[in-house]
Write an enzyme that holds these catalytic residues in place. Structure first.
Site, mmCIF file in Angstrom:
data_model
loop_
_atom_site.group_PDB
_atom_site.id
_atom_site.type_symbol
_atom_site.label_atom_id
_atom_site.label_comp_id
_atom_site.label_asym_id
_atom_site.label_seq_id
_atom_site.Cartn_x
_atom_site.Cartn_y
_atom_site.Cartn_z
ATOM 1 N N ARG A 75 1.137 -1.142 -0.296
ATOM 2 C CA ARG A 75 0.089 0.167 -0.155
ATOM 3 C C ARG A 75 0.879 0.918 0.090
ATOM 4 O O ARG A 75 0.525 1.912 -1.083
ATOM 5 C CB ARG A 75 -0.874 0.304 1.108
ATOM 6 C CG ARG A 75 -2.175 -1.058 0.681
ATOM 7 C CD ARG A 75 -2.405 -1.097 2.419
ATOM 8 N NE ARG A 75 -3.533 -0.425 2.571
ATOM 9 C CZ ARG A 75 -4.300 0.081 4.048
ATOM 10 N NH1 ARG A 75 -4.897 -0.657 4.964
ATOM 11 N NH2 ARG A 75 -5.619 1.322 3.572
ATOM 12 N N HIS A 103 -8.182 -4.181 -6.509
ATOM 13 C CA HIS A 103 -8.421 -3.628 -5.642
ATOM 14 C C HIS A 103 -9.596 -3.298 -4.120
ATOM 15 O O HIS A 103 -10.126 -2.478 -4.576
ATOM 16 C CB HIS A 103 -7.457 -1.735 -5.689
ATOM 17 C CG HIS A 103 -7.086 -1.096 -5.236
ATOM 18 N ND1 HIS A 103 -5.796 -1.473 -4.604
ATOM 19 C CD2 HIS A 103 -7.480 0.063 -4.173
ATOM 20 C CE1 HIS A 103 -5.636 -0.150 -3.847
ATOM 21 N NE2 HIS A 103 -6.185 0.438 -3.404
ATOM 22 N N TYR A 163 -19.017 12.798 -11.833
ATOM 23 C CA TYR A 163 -19.014 14.373 -12.963
ATOM 24 C C TYR A 163 -17.166 14.048 -13.595
ATOM 25 O O TYR A 163 -17.854 15.261 -15.017
ATOM 26 C CB TYR A 163 -19.189 15.667 -12.568
ATOM 27 C CG TYR A 163 -20.784 15.906 -11.254
ATOM 28 C CD1 TYR A 163 -21.800 15.619 -11.975
ATOM 29 C CD2 TYR A 163 -20.363 15.648 -9.868
ATOM 30 C CE1 TYR A 163 -22.811 15.703 -11.089
ATOM 31 C CE2 TYR A 163 -22.049 15.883 -9.227
ATOM 32 C CZ TYR A 163 -23.007 15.114 -9.806
ATOM 33 O OH TYR A 163 -24.605 15.496 -8.901
#
Length: 885
Positions: free
Chosen positions: A32, A78, A122
């Site tokens: 990570r 993931h 968006y």
């Protein structure tokens, strides 16, 4: 026993906690938080880019919703929160976060004011051309390893086939368990230049690499102050880089009002929040912490950043700007911590190590790609050979196929009759009739010839590493030519960069080292000048069984060289030695220098400048002497440097600076002295790891006690001896009579002689007696002689001996320290001139069972006032009756 009881496994709770925590920590570190040094990506970034490539979001394709990409990444690769994935995607599209963004974003992706991006439903995205060309090309050519995803249903790349050092290009930051990384971004063209320099010269140093990669290149521009932090980061993997925004002072015109001066900020340091900085400045103005500011406003637009800080009419713009640098984020530090994963393990990397890891990975990638292309070419050529066999035996093969009962039988007969492989037989059976024309036959033969050339070329690439390096270079240059951009961050090498010495006054100081290894620095003016034969002041607090061993004067900017008995030299700047009071013990030298317990310092030398014209003359306990160029000691490693090679049982004792025409004068404990030149005839220059030659013959239990240098200007008129010269008792008596017969007249002559030469030889004994002898009385001899007598001892001074023999002039001051740490400072001309056969006068009155331990010379300074006896703090007694004057 029940079923549940049979499943209980006794275990130690401590071991279980340790193992579980280690597994968690390694999962965070590898999976990570830390980037891979090969492609510069963390797993989440790698998965995002690979998923976008699989979705076909290449630079020439339309944008797709970010939510589509996030869903693809979450579902296949993931299994974490969508916010984490979207935040990582957004950062790769921000041109103020990445020096070369990897994703092309469409919509609101945040701002330098720390405004949040729009929701993923968006915004839209696709890959940048740089990403496709430098990170994802050749990923289908078996160049990198793939592994199972979280549920084993998909395969994902463990690393991307990067063509550029992406980790240095865009940098990285992350916090793992027990470690963190913070790598600054760099300029693409400079990185490629550095990579090519490493390819051409594998032994290149980091300093040479910095000619190609001078420092980080931040996406927000600004400037870097100085190169010391960059050098630390590149050499050690850690360093603090000072960043400063770009600000100018302009005059702003106001309609109907007087013009005002204003500070215009156009660039901010990397990762500085513009809105937060403006708010911080406003708060400081309201709290009266910043004076002279009348207004602050943000006039930034799509054409660039512009922060206007208007000043009051009577304000000083430069002063206010300096205060902004000091008190606000307009100047800040980037704490570089170059930590990355190498072979799955965290490693602190230097600049050269970064490039070496990437170059090794790039070589492996090209080798795997070449092997893949070679295998494909060989497989294709193998089929073409089968087709050519079929064309050569066309009628027979057509007849064979027509008479075969079915396809398997036809295939087997082709294999048996013509020695074909199964793949070749299948290709012949699948060949279309149109391939039987003469033109198609010619095309097959031509393709076979081209494949033969390609196979030979690919095999040559695999056989020669230099061919692979040429490919690395060509592909990197192609990327540079296509995507390079000018440097944005300016590195200021001189302006604003303050060395440590710029902040410290270059004052005269004393360096004192005791036998038990306590060291301290004191200003020379701590000790006022006193009269001869006084007791002096306490110079250091010591244990009962401790004593002063070394005592020198220097300036705070000087480099201090510490020579040990084993012939090793250590280095430190004078100002780095903690300043202490007269009565302080000091700090242990082992806290300042890495000196082993069995080693002790035997000589200390101060150096202002490492010149090629100067030498270090070294003398051992056994009497071996050599000279080595001073510049050979300009770069001393932290753990020391070999200065001289020693025989078993011998020790390095004295080290002095000298020029090639200077004279060397050596004294023994029993009062003998020898004077010879330091020229190449008597003493040729030797390297560091050499022993030297014999310096002086000694009688009985006599030992060497001191060595000093006579400047060449003083000994230029001396006649060199043809052979060894030994002084007889008759000669000594004649010299003594010549000095004492007519005391006043002789003293005047000796003083005149010293004034003409400028220097004299100071002789100090352990019982506190001393004198000055004209240097002309120490005639030049050949090295390795017995020498001449330098002093006689007082009859009542039992077991007296010489402790110092130094060259001085009348402008010098003298500092003596006793074994009990008592220091006295006095002018040299207070000690009378006498002959070599005289016994001297008392220079320091000693306490019972005390003795002179060391002597230091303080160079003249017109700025220092020498206090008279009446103004001295501890004048003591002014003299002693019966002294020999």
């Amino acid at each position: 026993m029940s079923t549940s009881e049979s499943r209980i496994v006794p275990t130690d709770l401590r071991n279980e906690m340790q193992q579980s925590y280690l597994e968690y920590a390694m999962s965070v570190i590898v999976g990570r938080a830390l980037p891979d040094a090969r492609d510069g990506l963390k797993p989440v970034h790698r998965r995002i880019l690979y998923a976008m490539n699989e979705l076909g979001l290449t630079p020439d394709r339309p944008f797709r919703k970010c939510a589509r990409v996030v869903g693809e990444v979450l579902g296949k690769y993931h299994p974490h929160g969508d916010v984490a994935v979207y935040d990582a995607l957004v950062r790769m599209a921000q041109d103020f976060s990445m020096r070369s963004p990897l994703i092309n974003g469409h919509g609101n992706f945040g701002s330098v004011d720390n405004d949040p991006p729009a929701a993923m439903r968006y915004t839209e995205c696709r890959l940048q051309a740089l990403t496709s060309d430098s990170l994802l090309r050749d990923i289908d050519s078996e160049t990198v390893a793939f592994g199972d995803n979280f549920d084993g249903s998909q395969q994902e790349p463990l690393v991307l086939p990067a063509r550029i050092p992406q980790l240095l290009l865009n940098g990285s930051s992350g916090i793992a368990v027990g470690m963190a990384t913070n790598i600054p971004p760099h300029n693409l063209g400079e990185l490629i230049d550095g990579l090519l320099a490493l390819i051409h010269n594998p032994e290149i140093t980091i300093a040479e690499l910095m000619r190609h990669i001078p420092g980080p290149d931040f996406p927000t521009g600004a400037q870097i102050l100085g190169t010391s932090g960059i050098k630390e980061a590149y050499n050690d993997g850690r360093g603090s880089i000072t960043m400063r925004g770009i600000a100018t002072i302009e005059t702003i015109e106001h309609k109907g009002r007087p013009d005002r001066e204003a500070i215009i900020v156009t660039q901010l340091p990397y990762q500085t929040n513009k809105a937060a900085m403006i708010e911080r400045i406003a708060e400081m103005v309201n709290d009266k912490k910043l004076e002279g500011i009348s207004d602050i406003r943000d006039e930034s637009d799509r054409d660039g950043m512009r922060i206007v800080i208007e000043l009051k009419r009577d304000a000083y713009p430069r002063v206010i700007l300096n205060n902004l640098y000091k008190q606000t984020p307009l100047q800040t530090n980037f704490g570089a911590n170059m930590l990355a994963l190498v072979n799955g393990r965290p490693e602190i990397l230097t600049l050269k190590r970064f490039l070496e890891v990437f170059l090794h990975f790039r070589e492996q990638t090209i080798r795997k790609r070449t092997e893949y292309e070679l295998r494909k070419a060989q497989e294709r050529d193998h089929l073409l050979l089968g087709l050519l066999i079929a064309l050569d035996n066309l009628d027979a093969i057509i007849a064979l196929i027509r008479h075969a009962a079915d396809i398997p039988i036809a295939k087997q007969e082709l294999i048996t009759n013509y020695g074909l492989s199964e793949q070749q037989a299948d290709a012949i059976l699948q060949m279309q009739l149109r391939r039987l024309t003469a033109l198609e036959s010619q095309k097959i033969d031509q393709e076979h010839q081209e494949l033969q050339i390609k196979i030979a070329d690919l095999e040559d690439i695999l056989a020669r590493r230099e061919r692979i390096l040429v490919i690395v270079e060509d592909e990197a240059l192609e990327i540079k030519q296509k995507f390079n951009t000018p440097r944005r961050t300016v590195i200021e090498h001189t302006e604003g960069e303050l060395e440590d010495t710029d902040l410290i006054a270059n004052e005269k100081a004393l360096i004192l080292l005791t036998e038990q290894g306590y060291m301290k620095r004191m200003p020379v003016n701590t000790f006022a000048a006193q009269s001869r034969a006084t007791k002096g002041k306490q110079g250091t607090k010591m244990k009962e069984d401790d004593g002063v061993e070394h005592f020198i004067t220097c300036c705070d900017h000087d480099t201090i060289l510490f020579f040990s008995n084993r012939g090793v030299v250590y280095s430190i700047r004078a100002y780095q030695i903690p300043a202490s009071s007269r009565t302080a013990r000091g700090v242990p030298i082992i806290q300042m220098l890495p000196i082993p317990k069995e080693e002790r310092i035997t000589s200390i030398v101060h150096v202002s400048e490492f010149s090629d014209d100067e030498y270090l003359v070294m003398l051992t306990k056994g009497g071996f002497i050599k000279k080595t160029q001073l510049s050979a000691f300009s770069n001393i490693r932290t753990n020391g440097l070999i200065a001289i090679s020693l025989e078993d049982g011998d020790e390095l004792r004295w080290v002095r600076r000298a020029k090639v025409d200077d004279g060397i004068i050596i004294g023994s404990r029993h009062g003998m002295a020898i004077h010879f030149k330091a020229n190449n005839k008597q003493l040729r220059p030797l390297g560091r790891a050499t022993r030297g030659v014999k310096s002086m013959k000694l009688k009985g239990d006599d030992t060497l006690i001191s060595m000093d240098i006579l400047p060449s200007a003083i000994i230029s008129n001396f006649a060199e001896a043809e052979g060894e010269e030994i002084e007889t008792d008759d000669e000594l008596m004649l010299t003594k009579v010549a000095i004492t017969e007519e005391e006043n007249e002789t003293e005047t002559e000796v003083v005149a002689e010293v004034n003409s030469l400028g220097l004299s030889v100071l002789v100090i004994t352990a019982s506190g007696y001393g004198k000055r002898v004209p240097v002309s009385q120490f005639r030049l001899q050949n090295r390795a002689g017995k020498g001449i007598i330098a002093t006689k001892f007082k009859p009542h001074a039992k077991k007296d001996e010489v402790v110092a023999l130094k060259v001085v002039d009348e402008t010098h001051e003298l500092m003596l320290i006793s074994s009990r740490g008592i220091i006295i400072r006095q002018v040299v001309n207070a000690i009378p001139l006498q002959s070599r056969s005289a016994t001297g006068v008392r220079v320091q009155r000693l306490y019972e069972e005390d003795s002179i331990a060391a002597v230091a010379i303080v160079p003249a300074s017109g700025e220092e006032d020498v206090e008279s006896l009446s103004n001295s703090e501890e004048s003591g007694e002014s003299g002693e009756s019966g002294e020999e004057e």
